[in-house]
Design an enzyme around this catalytic site. Structure first.
Site, PDB file in Angstrom:
ATOM      1  N   ARG A  51     134.153   9.090  -7.259  1.00 28.06           N
ATOM      2  CA  ARG A  51     135.461   9.767  -7.308  1.00 28.06           C
ATOM      3  C   ARG A  51     135.873  10.042  -8.755  1.00 28.06           C
ATOM      4  NH1 ARG A  51     140.446   6.878  -4.343  1.00 28.06           N
ATOM      5  NH2 ARG A  51     140.435   5.619  -6.237  1.00 28.06           N
ATOM      6  N   LYS A 150     142.315  12.061  -9.352  1.00 30.15           N
ATOM      7  CA  LYS A 150     143.037  10.910  -9.923  1.00 30.15           C
ATOM      8  C   LYS A 150     143.185  11.142 -11.426  1.00 30.15           C
ATOM      9  CE  LYS A 150     143.203   5.896  -9.278  1.00 30.15           C
ATOM     10  NZ  LYS A 150     144.608   5.831  -8.888  1.00 30.15           N
ATOM     11  N   GLU A 183     151.727   9.885   0.969  1.00 31.05           N
ATOM     12  CA  GLU A 183     151.228   8.573   0.543  1.00 31.05           C
ATOM     13  C   GLU A 183     152.311   7.908  -0.276  1.00 31.05           C
ATOM     14  OE1 GLU A 183     147.979   8.892  -2.270  1.00 31.05           O
ATOM     15  OE2 GLU A 183     148.871  10.630  -3.239  1.00 31.05           O
TER      16      GLU A 183
HETATM   17  N1  PMP Z   1     147.281   6.788  -3.648  1.00 33.05           N
HETATM   18  C1  PMP Z   1     147.532   6.744  -4.969  1.00 33.05           C
HETATM   19  C2  PMP Z   1     148.470   7.735  -5.549  1.00 33.05           C
HETATM   20  C3  PMP Z   1     146.916   5.774  -5.783  1.00 33.05           C
HETATM   21  O1  PMP Z   1     147.158   5.736  -7.082  1.00 33.05           O
HETATM   22  C4  PMP Z   1     146.049   4.836  -5.181  1.00 33.05           C
HETATM   23  C5  PMP Z   1     145.401   3.766  -6.028  1.00 33.05           C
HETATM   24  N2  PMP Z   1     144.175   4.196  -6.554  1.00 33.05           N
HETATM   25  C6  PMP Z   1     145.812   4.912  -3.801  1.00 33.05           C
HETATM   26  C7  PMP Z   1     146.451   5.897  -3.069  1.00 33.05           C
HETATM   27  C8  PMP Z   1     144.860   3.977  -3.111  1.00 33.05           C
HETATM   28  O2  PMP Z   1     143.527   4.369  -3.403  1.00 33.05           O
HETATM   29  P1  PMP Z   1     142.340   3.323  -3.480  1.00 33.05           P
HETATM   30  O3  PMP Z   1     142.296   2.611  -2.198  1.00 33.05           O
HETATM   31  O4  PMP Z   1     141.137   4.151  -3.725  1.00 33.05           O
HETATM   32  O5  PMP Z   1     142.654   2.403  -4.615  1.00 33.05           O
END
Ligand code: PMP
Length: 290
Positions: A51, A150, A183
């Site tokens: 990612r 990200k 989210e």
């Molecule tokens: N949404 C956002 C905006 C985030 O910053 C994160 C943390 N990385 C997540 C969801 C959760 O993603 P992950 O399970 O890959 O950490």
């Protein structure tokens, strides 16, 4: 002890410095990841690095090292830190340049990976459930800056986080500009109604969370559940029997209240509890690295 790999060297925290001319500092021009180590194993590191390199490609940033080299750098830094349970923050920025936006004037990206620890929510909230709010601020639309990338531009999330803290809670649920649940500021969200688990579709504009995928593809099926990805609005969320959040830093945490609405019976529901227990068991026994 925390350690930082920066542009090829492992150093202590106070020696890990970058230029004020770095575009990561000036414009948030970069991308990042968050990875956890459990008992020395790097949970889903392959997915996180994939990612990260996809985020880099989306912002036209060519990482200064290969994915394998960066993985090795992270492993070496974890070993140097002496930590076995850790949180790792790999970051690429556009690197130092002149003032002005043009990213192509930067000669060399900056790369670093911080190995430290993290605790974003107090341990007692994992037992009691966590109150959250729905932010007034909308999640940035896919058409503007896809939340699947990200990037180091987290101001949209930070402003919603400020709303949460000002309301006396620690996390905010964000709706997209069409009013669909997307989210949280740093976690994905799931809801459960009549035993059925559902989570916002990626088309709602979300980070494609790695913990989210782990819940959908491994934890929920192992417990006899399927997870539906679909679009839904606030009303459905507020009338859910259970709501929980997932993220690398957050892990799996139940939500007991959203704004003034108590969720379910106001405690961590049974399905959430079983998923959280299964998560803890798998990561502590033998965390999968890919
Ligand atoms: N949404 C956002 C905006 C985030 O910053 C994160 C943390 N990385 C997540 C969801 C959760 O993603 P992950 O399970 O890959 O950490």
């Amino acid at each position: 002890m925390s350690k930082v790999w920066i542009n090829g060297e492992i150093v202590d925290k106070d020696q890990a410095v970058i230029s004020v001319y770095d575009k990561g500092v000036l414009y948030g021009d970069g991308c990042f990841e968050g990875i956890r180590a459990y008992n020395g194993r790097l949970f889903k590191i392959k997915s996180h690095l994939k990612r990260l390199y996809e985020s880099a490609s989306s912002i036209h940033l060519e990482p200064p090292c290969s994915i394998d080299e960066f993985e090795q750098a992270i492993r070496d830094t974890l070993a140097a830190s002496g930590l076995t349970n850790a949180y790792i923050r790999p970051v690429f920025t556009r690197g130092p340049g002149t003032l002005g936006l043009n990213p192509f004037l930067c000669k060399k990206p900056t790369a670093f990976a911080i190995v430290d620890t993290i605790q974003i929510y107090p341990p007692e909230l994992y037992a009691s459930g966590m109150p959250v709010i729905i932010a007034a601020l909308a999640r940035i639309p896919i058409q503007c800056l896809d939340p699947a990338v990200k990037s180091c531009n987290y101001m949209n999330n930070i402003l919603a986080k400020i709303e949460a803290v000002n309301a006396g809670v620690l996390e905010a649920i964000m709706l997209n500009t069409e009013g669909y649940v997307s989210e949280c500021t740093g976690d994905n969200i799931f809801a459960i109604k009549d035993g059925r688990i559902f989570t916002p579709h990626t088309e709602a504009g979300i980070l494609h969370g790695i913990t989210r995928r782990f819940v959908m593809e491994q934890l929920a099926p192992a417990l006899g559940h399927t997870v539906e990805e679909r679009m839904f609005k606030t009303e459905e969320l507020l009338s859910a029997d259970e709501v929980f959040l997932t993220g690398t830093a957050a892990e799996v945490i139940g939500v007991n209240r959203i704004n003034d609405t108590v969720i379910g019976s106001g405690i961590v529901g049974p399905i959430t509890a079983s998923i959280a227990t299964e998560f803890r068991k798998i990561v502590s026994d033998n965390a999968p690295e890919d």
